[in-house]
Scaffold this motif. Structure first.
Motif, PDB file in Angstrom:
ATOM      1  N   GLU A 190      -4.091   0.865 -10.534  1.00 57.70           N
ATOM      2  CA  GLU A 190      -3.412   0.785  -9.240  1.00 57.70           C
ATOM      3  C   GLU A 190      -4.136  -0.222  -8.350  1.00 57.70           C
ATOM      4  O   GLU A 190      -5.306  -0.022  -8.008  1.00 57.70           O
ATOM      5  CB  GLU A 190      -3.408   2.173  -8.567  1.00 57.70           C
ATOM      6  N   PHE A 194      -2.750  -1.383  -5.330  1.00 59.98           N
ATOM      7  CA  PHE A 194      -2.442  -0.893  -3.982  1.00 59.98           C
ATOM      8  C   PHE A 194      -2.426  -2.014  -2.944  1.00 59.98           C
ATOM      9  O   PHE A 194      -2.953  -1.894  -1.847  1.00 59.98           O
ATOM     10  CB  PHE A 194      -3.437   0.210  -3.568  1.00 59.98           C
ATOM     11  N   GLU A 206       0.869  -1.192   0.000  1.00 62.28           N
ATOM     12  CA  GLU A 206       0.000   0.000   0.000  1.00 62.28           C
ATOM     13  C   GLU A 206       0.905   1.242   0.000  1.00 62.28           C
ATOM     14  O   GLU A 206       0.870   2.048   0.925  1.00 62.28           O
ATOM     15  CB  GLU A 206      -0.900  -0.015   1.233  1.00 62.28           C
ATOM     16  N   CYS A 231       2.321   4.445  -2.422  1.00 67.85           N
ATOM     17  CA  CYS A 231       2.011   5.147  -3.674  1.00 67.85           C
ATOM     18  C   CYS A 231       3.129   4.985  -4.694  1.00 67.85           C
ATOM     19  O   CYS A 231       2.886   4.898  -5.890  1.00 67.85           O
ATOM     20  CB  CYS A 231       1.733   6.621  -3.403  1.00 67.85           C
TER      21      CYS A 231
END
Ligand code: NAD
Length: 497
Positions: free
Chosen positions: A391, A393, A291, A293
């Motif tokens: 994404e 994540f 998690e 970015c």
């Protein structure tokens, strides 16, 4: 036997407005859950528009009439250094709360939190030394010079993936430059934001300078974005949320800073240092439970090393240690929330439906109550597939291959995101060349993501607008004012004479 996160409760959480811990106006609350057990940790006051109104009014009053922005720089910085010292005293406690709240392994939260006090010290030093203006001489007629003034009330909206780090990353420059603040932390991770309020309360800042309103994005966050008395919004979170916020901030013409999602490439050439590239790739996707970015979620391997690299990855992925976030040997913990867990797991099915191969492992029974996704790699992936473009994540690495430099660059750039990129090669000319051509805000050559607080942080394309970090953040949190001073008798038109 390691400490365990079973059955842990925490005191309930209030809002922090005008120097006081208060209940929400409507008296509503929401529950906060432990991602390791999915049991309730505590109850949080749910702030809404009326609470944001109160917090902004307090921040406005503190900005307009309080001593914060007018006090001597040395005095204001003493408060900032005091916050840093108080954070240092609480490092263990903050790291613990962060792991409890988010499922991030304690070893990683300790590292992250120890950097938080540095955010305050760094920005205090920066304001003392780098918040300078320019002077422009115009012959012997004028001397024009710029000064920096704080923007006003700063609205700060943060995500749950590195809560304390990201909150302090915004709060420190906003306060150091003389703004007052309303922070809206992520609803999934309120514990450390509450501790930040306690720390700042202990530092005894003037009332109203710092406020925290917990609550949902669509209510509390939305009210902050639309409030006419808030001058700027610094946001970190998903790309779609960022776009909504920019639209909503337009009516009141706010400045916005957007730190958004990513799907960053790591490109490994045949000549790279194999073992170091492998370590960096694994750390870059599985630390922070994936998690992160700036995670290197898209691996591009040159054809000559692809088989060997994939074999090595498979072995390591099986060995990455999942477990209790409070166990200091844990490398991957549970994902933040069942909602997010379901999203990440759905991508494993999407990968299969798209014809890719998912390599993962079973979660041991003892961890089944938590939101665990095992370290996973997806092979036989095409760059056009959703798992290569969106994404996820979570701890999920998509693996692709390339023939040569030109193809690597083309594939790496063939995506909407542009946050970070990593290049591994022992040909340094090529290292620079490729890094220059990757469409991303932050590139690393032959290294994992190692931050330097002085450098600009942010993304291109759908990964963000603007840069924070270093003196770049100052431009956002301050306004430049230009003062023109006549030092001679410049001619003035004489209308109506
Ligand atoms: P999110 O966008 O769901 O939420 C972030 C914050 O915005 C939360 O506080 C939320 O309550 C608030 N929010 C939601 N809707 C809102 C609205 N309409 N108006 C105002 N506020 C609103 O993001 P998340 O799921 O908490 O975080 C994960 C995302 O953050 C990922 O996409 C990740 O890449 C990104 N991220 C980016 C960076 C970076 O620096 N670029 C750093 C960390 C995380």
């Amino acid at each position: 036997m390691a400490t365990t996160l079973q059955h842990i409760t925490q005191p309930d959480i209030s809002l922090y407005i005008n120097g006081e811990f208060v209940q929400s106006e409507a008296g509503e609350t929401f529950e906060n859950f432990n991602p390791f057990t999915n049991e309730k940790i505590n109850v949080v006051q749910e702030g809404r528009k009326e609470d944001i109104d109160k917090a902004v009014a307090a921040a406005r009053e503190a900005f307009d009439n309080g001593p914060w922005r007018t006090m001597k720089l040395k005095e204001r910085m003493a408060y900032i250094y005091k916050i840093a010292d108080l954070i240092d005293e609480e490092v263990e406690n903050i790291a613990y709360l962060e792991s409890l709240d988010t499922g991030l392994p304690i070893k990683q939260t300790r590292n992250m939190v120890s950097r938080a006090s540095e955010n305050f010290r760094f920005y205090a030093r920066m304001v003392e030394s780098r918040l300078v203006g320019d002077a422009y001489q115009v012959d012997d007629q004028f001397i024009n010079y710029t000064i920096n003034v704080p923007a006003g009330v700063a609205g700060l909206i943060t995500p749950w993936n590195a809560p304390f780090m990201l909150e302090t990353w915004k709060v420190a420059p906003a306060l150091a430059t003389g703004n007052t603040v309303v922070l809206k932390p992520a609803e999934f991770s309120p514990l450390s934001a509450n501790l930040l309020a306690q720390v700042i309360d202990k530092a005894d800042l003037p009332k109203g300078v710092f406020n925290v309103v917990h609550g949902y994005g669509e209510t509390a966050g939305d009210a902050l974005v639309k409030h006419p008395d808030v001058q700027l919004i610094s946001f970190t979170g998903e790309t779609t949320t960022g776009s909504t916020i920019i639209k909503n901030a337009a009516d009141t013409l706010k400045e916005t800073s957007m730190e958004l999602g990513g799907k960053s490439p790591i490109i490994v050439f045949d000549d790279a240092n194999f073992d170091r590239a492998l370590d960096a790739c694994i750390w870059g996707i599985f630390s922070f439970n994936g998690e992160r970015c700036t995670a290197n979620s898209r691996l591009f391997l040159q054809e000559g090393i692809k088989d060997r690299f994939i074999e090595a990855l498979k072995k390591r992925v099986q060995n990455v240690k999942i477990g209790d976030p409070l166990d200091k040997t844990t490398e991957v913990g549970p994902l933040i929330h069942t909602e997010h867990y379901n999203k990440v797991v759905s991508y494993l099915q999407i990968a299969k439906d798209e014809g890719a191969e998912v390599i993962t492992r079973e979660i041991p029974d003892e961890f089944k109550r938590g939101n665990f996704v095992a370290p996973t790699m997806i092979i036989n992936v095409e760059n056009s597939m959703r798992v290569a473009q969106e994404e996820i994540f979570g701890p999920v690495l998509t693996v692709m291959t390339f023939k040569d430099e030109a193809e690597a660059i083309k594939l790496a750039n063939d995506i909407d995101y542009g946050l970070a990129g990593y290049v591994w090669t022992n040909d340094m000319k090529r290292g620079h060349r490729v890094a220059h051509q990757i469409e991303a805000g932050m590139l690393w050559v032959n290294a994992q993501n190692v931050r330097d607080l002085r450098t600009p942080f942010g993304g291109s394309k759908s990964s963000g607008i603007g840069r924070e970090g270093g003196h770049y953040g100052f431009d956002f949190y301050t306004e430049k004012r230009i003062i023109h001073v006549a030092i001679g008798e410049n001619p003035i038109p004489q209308f109506g004479k």
